[in-house]
Enzyme design. Structure first.
Site, PDB file in Angstrom:
ATOM      1  N   ARG A  16      -0.464  -0.643  67.902  1.00  0.00           N
ATOM      2  CA  ARG A  16       0.190  -1.865  67.416  1.00  0.00           C
ATOM      3  C   ARG A  16       1.598  -1.982  68.020  1.00  0.00           C
ATOM      4  O   ARG A  16       1.877  -2.879  68.808  1.00  0.00           O
ATOM      5  CB  ARG A  16       0.249  -1.825  65.871  1.00  0.00           C
ATOM      6  CG  ARG A  16       0.629  -3.132  65.217  1.00  0.00           C
ATOM      7  CD  ARG A  16       2.116  -3.384  65.161  1.00  0.00           C
ATOM      8  NE  ARG A  16       2.869  -2.378  64.419  1.00  0.00           N
ATOM      9  CZ  ARG A  16       4.190  -2.320  64.387  1.00  0.00           C
ATOM     10  NH1 ARG A  16       4.925  -3.189  65.072  1.00  0.00           N
ATOM     11  NH2 ARG A  16       4.818  -1.367  63.724  1.00  0.00           N
ATOM     12  N   ASP A  17       2.464  -1.036  67.724  1.00  0.00           N
ATOM     13  CA  ASP A  17       3.875  -1.136  68.113  1.00  0.00           C
ATOM     14  C   ASP A  17       4.028  -1.037  69.638  1.00  0.00           C
ATOM     15  O   ASP A  17       4.901  -1.680  70.241  1.00  0.00           O
ATOM     16  CB  ASP A  17       4.646   0.005  67.430  1.00  0.00           C
ATOM     17  CG  ASP A  17       6.121  -0.250  67.295  1.00  0.00           C
ATOM     18  OD1 ASP A  17       6.705  -0.832  68.219  1.00  0.00           O
ATOM     19  OD2 ASP A  17       6.711   0.144  66.280  1.00  0.00           O
ATOM     20  N   HIS A 207       9.844   5.623  60.339  1.00  0.00           N
ATOM     21  CA  HIS A 207       9.419   5.002  61.600  1.00  0.00           C
ATOM     22  C   HIS A 207      10.668   4.957  62.474  1.00  0.00           C
ATOM     23  O   HIS A 207      11.579   4.178  62.227  1.00  0.00           O
ATOM     24  CB  HIS A 207       8.899   3.596  61.253  1.00  0.00           C
ATOM     25  CG  HIS A 207       8.420   2.779  62.389  1.00  0.00           C
ATOM     26  ND1 HIS A 207       7.077   2.510  62.601  1.00  0.00           N
ATOM     27  CD2 HIS A 207       9.073   2.124  63.372  1.00  0.00           C
ATOM     28  CE1 HIS A 207       6.942   1.737  63.662  1.00  0.00           C
ATOM     29  NE2 HIS A 207       8.146   1.480  64.159  1.00  0.00           N
ATOM     30  N   HIS A 209      12.682   4.736  65.952  1.00  0.00           N
ATOM     31  CA  HIS A 209      12.780   4.366  67.378  1.00  0.00           C
ATOM     32  C   HIS A 209      13.889   5.176  68.034  1.00  0.00           C
ATOM     33  O   HIS A 209      14.790   5.699  67.374  1.00  0.00           O
ATOM     34  CB  HIS A 209      13.019   2.866  67.517  1.00  0.00           C
ATOM     35  CG  HIS A 209      11.756   2.077  67.361  1.00  0.00           C
ATOM     36  ND1 HIS A 209      10.951   1.751  68.421  1.00  0.00           N
ATOM     37  CD2 HIS A 209      11.138   1.592  66.257  1.00  0.00           C
ATOM     38  CE1 HIS A 209       9.891   1.087  67.978  1.00  0.00           C
ATOM     39  NE2 HIS A 209       9.980   0.970  66.669  1.00  0.00           N
ATOM     40  N   CYS A 240      10.295  -3.398  69.201  1.00  0.00           N
ATOM     41  CA  CYS A 240      10.178  -4.658  68.478  1.00  0.00           C
ATOM     42  C   CYS A 240      10.553  -5.791  69.420  1.00  0.00           C
ATOM     43  O   CYS A 240      11.616  -5.751  70.041  1.00  0.00           O
ATOM     44  CB  CYS A 240      11.116  -4.656  67.271  1.00  0.00           C
ATOM     45  SG  CYS A 240      11.149  -6.226  66.401  1.00  0.00           S
ATOM     46  N   ASN A 249       9.061   4.482  70.493  1.00  0.00           N
ATOM     47  CA  ASN A 249       8.968   5.327  69.297  1.00  0.00           C
ATOM     48  C   ASN A 249       9.022   6.782  69.711  1.00  0.00           C
ATOM     49  O   ASN A 249       8.921   7.122  70.895  1.00  0.00           O
ATOM     50  CB  ASN A 249       7.619   5.079  68.617  1.00  0.00           C
ATOM     51  CG  ASN A 249       7.584   3.785  67.847  1.00  0.00           C
ATOM     52  OD1 ASN A 249       8.105   3.719  66.745  1.00  0.00           O
ATOM     53  ND2 ASN A 249       6.985   2.765  68.423  1.00  0.00           N
TER      54      ASN A 249
HETATM   55  N1  COA Z   1      -2.274 -14.557  62.255  1.00  0.00           N
HETATM   56  C1  COA Z   1      -2.696 -15.482  63.122  1.00  0.00           C
HETATM   57  N2  COA Z   1      -2.177 -16.723  63.216  1.00  0.00           N
HETATM   58  C2  COA Z   1      -1.184 -17.031  62.359  1.00  0.00           C
HETATM   59  C3  COA Z   1      -0.699 -16.123  61.425  1.00  0.00           C
HETATM   60  C4  COA Z   1      -1.272 -14.833  61.406  1.00  0.00           C
HETATM   61  N3  COA Z   1      -0.856 -13.903  60.552  1.00  0.00           N
HETATM   62  N4  COA Z   1       0.276 -16.691  60.728  1.00  0.00           N
HETATM   63  C5  COA Z   1       0.414 -17.941  61.202  1.00  0.00           C
HETATM   64  N5  COA Z   1      -0.475 -18.146  62.189  1.00  0.00           N
HETATM   65  C6  COA Z   1      -0.647 -19.365  62.973  1.00  0.00           C
HETATM   66  C7  COA Z   1      -0.783 -20.602  62.122  1.00  0.00           C
HETATM   67  O1  COA Z   1      -2.128 -20.825  61.748  1.00  0.00           O
HETATM   68  C8  COA Z   1      -0.278 -21.677  63.044  1.00  0.00           C
HETATM   69  O2  COA Z   1      -1.254 -21.969  64.006  1.00  0.00           O
HETATM   70  P1  COA Z   1      -1.394 -23.429  64.669  1.00  0.00           P
HETATM   71  O3  COA Z   1      -0.105 -23.689  65.387  1.00  0.00           O
HETATM   72  O4  COA Z   1      -2.553 -23.288  65.590  1.00  0.00           O
HETATM   73  O5  COA Z   1      -1.608 -24.346  63.518  1.00  0.00           O
HETATM   74  C9  COA Z   1       0.859 -20.982  63.778  1.00  0.00           C
HETATM   75  O6  COA Z   1       0.543 -19.581  63.724  1.00  0.00           O
HETATM   76  C10 COA Z   1       2.209 -21.239  63.136  1.00  0.00           C
HETATM   77  O7  COA Z   1       2.115 -20.938  61.743  1.00  0.00           O
HETATM   78  P2  COA Z   1       3.391 -20.886  60.791  1.00  0.00           P
HETATM   79  O8  COA Z   1       2.942 -20.498  59.436  1.00  0.00           O
HETATM   80  O9  COA Z   1       4.168 -22.185  60.927  1.00  0.00           O
HETATM   81  O10 COA Z   1       4.196 -19.672  61.358  1.00  0.00           O
HETATM   82  P3  COA Z   1       5.552 -19.643  62.167  1.00  0.00           P
HETATM   83  O11 COA Z   1       5.440 -20.380  63.457  1.00  0.00           O
HETATM   84  O12 COA Z   1       6.663 -19.950  61.256  1.00  0.00           O
HETATM   85  O13 COA Z   1       5.589 -18.071  62.540  1.00  0.00           O
HETATM   86  C11 COA Z   1       4.826 -15.906  61.866  1.00  0.00           C
HETATM   87  C12 COA Z   1       5.641 -17.117  61.500  1.00  0.00           C
HETATM   88  C13 COA Z   1       5.128 -14.871  60.816  1.00  0.00           C
HETATM   89  C14 COA Z   1       3.351 -16.249  61.839  1.00  0.00           C
HETATM   90  C15 COA Z   1       5.202 -15.420  63.295  1.00  0.00           C
HETATM   91  O14 COA Z   1       6.594 -15.421  63.434  1.00  0.00           O
HETATM   92  C16 COA Z   1       4.655 -14.038  63.588  1.00  0.00           C
HETATM   93  O15 COA Z   1       3.457 -13.866  63.750  1.00  0.00           O
HETATM   94  N6  COA Z   1       5.531 -13.028  63.664  1.00  0.00           N
HETATM   95  C17 COA Z   1       5.123 -11.663  63.914  1.00  0.00           C
HETATM   96  C18 COA Z   1       6.223 -10.931  64.579  1.00  0.00           C
HETATM   97  C19 COA Z   1       5.837  -9.517  64.911  1.00  0.00           C
HETATM   98  O16 COA Z   1       4.675  -9.146  64.950  1.00  0.00           O
HETATM   99  N7  COA Z   1       6.850  -8.697  65.192  1.00  0.00           N
HETATM  100  C20 COA Z   1       6.652  -7.329  65.552  1.00  0.00           C
HETATM  101  C21 COA Z   1       6.187  -6.455  64.447  1.00  0.00           C
HETATM  102  S1  COA Z   1       7.460  -6.014  63.323  1.00  0.00           S
HETATM  103 ZN    ZN Z   2       8.482  -0.014  65.558  1.00  0.00          ZN
END
Ligand code: COA
Ligand code: ZN
Length: 311
Positions: A16-17, A207, A209, A240, A249
């Site tokens: 994942r990371d 965790h 880094h 990240c 990590n």
């Molecule tokens: N899995 C898959 N798709 C997702 C989702 C999820 N968990 N959460 C939201 N989506 C999709 C929505 O369905 C939407 O799709 P569409 O544009 O086709 O309609 C789109 O993403 C936007 O959804 P929204 O709720 O408005 O989210 P956002 O744009 O505000 O983004 C997150 C918020 C949380 C979904 C996004 O910032 C994210 O995935 N962040 C993860 C960051 C990460 O993994 N960082 C590293 C690990 S710490």
């Molecule tokens: Zn990490």
């Protein structure tokens, strides 16, 4: 030996990371090959993938396929999720537990999941309700628990307020994440001691880094104050996407090497995990930060030869 017979759980987070922050999309089959090697080496808990927006993290867009192909049974698959949608997808895909991530600072939480901490905490209610309905455990990850790349120091109270929200909601355990590699040994000891005083009996993982070269020293400091669970990544990959200058990590094989030499029991086969790290390096096509995969184990020489690390 210093920590004789202490049982230590290694939570492997490379799939994942590591793969989330690798510049190129790692093909699903290659991800699965690495996951199989890790489980064969003895990994029993893994962040196998994350269910996040494919627009935010395109490297994780094959989460459903990765979960479908990952060997089940021996290893608990604990994908990371940022919201209810991710939690539902993860549980539908066979996750054993889900890791919910919220940052301890608003600035990082906004950058990472576009929500304030309060908003993310409010959303937890529905995630816990779903987990209860499905009989799944939730692990509460606290990003930037030792420092935020935008805000700097993160007060202990902000970290513990978040821990409170997770634990009150029913989280089985939490993760204190040094997402930015800003911790040093005294900070680790202080926070771990504070955590154990405030939440006695709640299992926690660290965790760590290595952005500033302190991660292994931090792990050792944590061992000294009783920690027994660590997140590590094969080959030392990881970072990240929302931390400038993100670094890897702790490498799983480096940690296994040191822990076993200190007398801890990890249940992981060092030779196999070294071979897995070397295979990962070949797949990714670039030298990885892990050290023991290059130097080999200390002794015996035949074992080092067996994994091709003699010079
Ligand atoms: N899995 C898959 N798709 C997702 C989702 C999820 N968990 N959460 C939201 N989506 C999709 C929505 O369905 C939407 O799709 P569409 O544009 O086709 O309609 C789109 O993403 C936007 O959804 P929204 O709720 O408005 O989210 P956002 O744009 O505000 O983004 C997150 C918020 C949380 C979904 C996004 O910032 C994210 O995935 N962040 C993860 C960051 C990460 O993994 N960082 C590293 C690990 S710490
Ligand atoms: Zn990490």
């Amino acid at each position: 030996m210093e920590f004789a017979r202490r049982k230590v759980l290694i939570r492997e987070v490379g799939p994942r990371d590591g793969f989330q922050s690798w510049p190129d999309f790692v093909p699903t089959e290659k991800k699965l090959e690495v996951i199989r090697l890790l489980i064969d080496a003895g990994i029993r808990e893994m962040e196998t993938t994350s269910f996040v927006s494919p627009k935010a993290i395109p490297q994780m867009r094959d989460a459903v396929e990765v979960m479908a192909g990952a060997p089940k049974g021996a290893c608990a698959h604990t994908p990371l999720v940022p919201n209810l949608k991710g939690a539902r997808l993860a549980m539908d895909s066979g996750a054993d537990k889900v890791v919910v991530v919220i940052s301890a600072s608003d600035a990082h939480n906004l950058a990472n999941v576009r929500r304030t901490v309060t908003e993310s905490v409010t959303d937890l209610k529905e995630i816990f309700a779903l987990a209860k309905e499905r009989g799944k455990q939730v692990i509460g990850a606290m990003a930037v628990a030792f420092g935020c790349p935008y805000q700097g120091d993160v007060p202990e109270e902000d970290v513990f307020r978040l821990a409170d929200a997770y634990i009150a909601g029913g989280a089985a355990s939490v993760i204190l994440a040094d997402t930015t590699g800003m911790a040093t040994p005294w900070r680790i000891k202080k926070r771990v001691r504070g955590f154990r005083t405030r939440f006695p009996g709640t299992p926690f993982s660290l965790h760590l880094h290595n952005n500033r070269g302190t991660a292994m020293a931090n792990l050792y400091a944590a061992l000294e104050v009783g920690a027994d669970t660590f997140d590590t990544a094969l080959g030392g990959i990881g970072g990240c996407p929302n931390v400038p200058q993100a670094a890897g990590n702790l490498a799983t094989e480096d940690v296994v090497y040191m822990l076993e030499d200190l007398g801890c029991a990890t249940g992981i086969d060092l030779m196999k995990v070294i071979r897995a790290a070397r295979r990962l390096e070949a797949i990714l096509g670039q030298p990885l930060p892990g050290q023991v995969m290059k130097s080999g184990p200390r002794v015996p020489a035949p074992a080092a030869a067996a994994c091709g690390t003699t010079h």
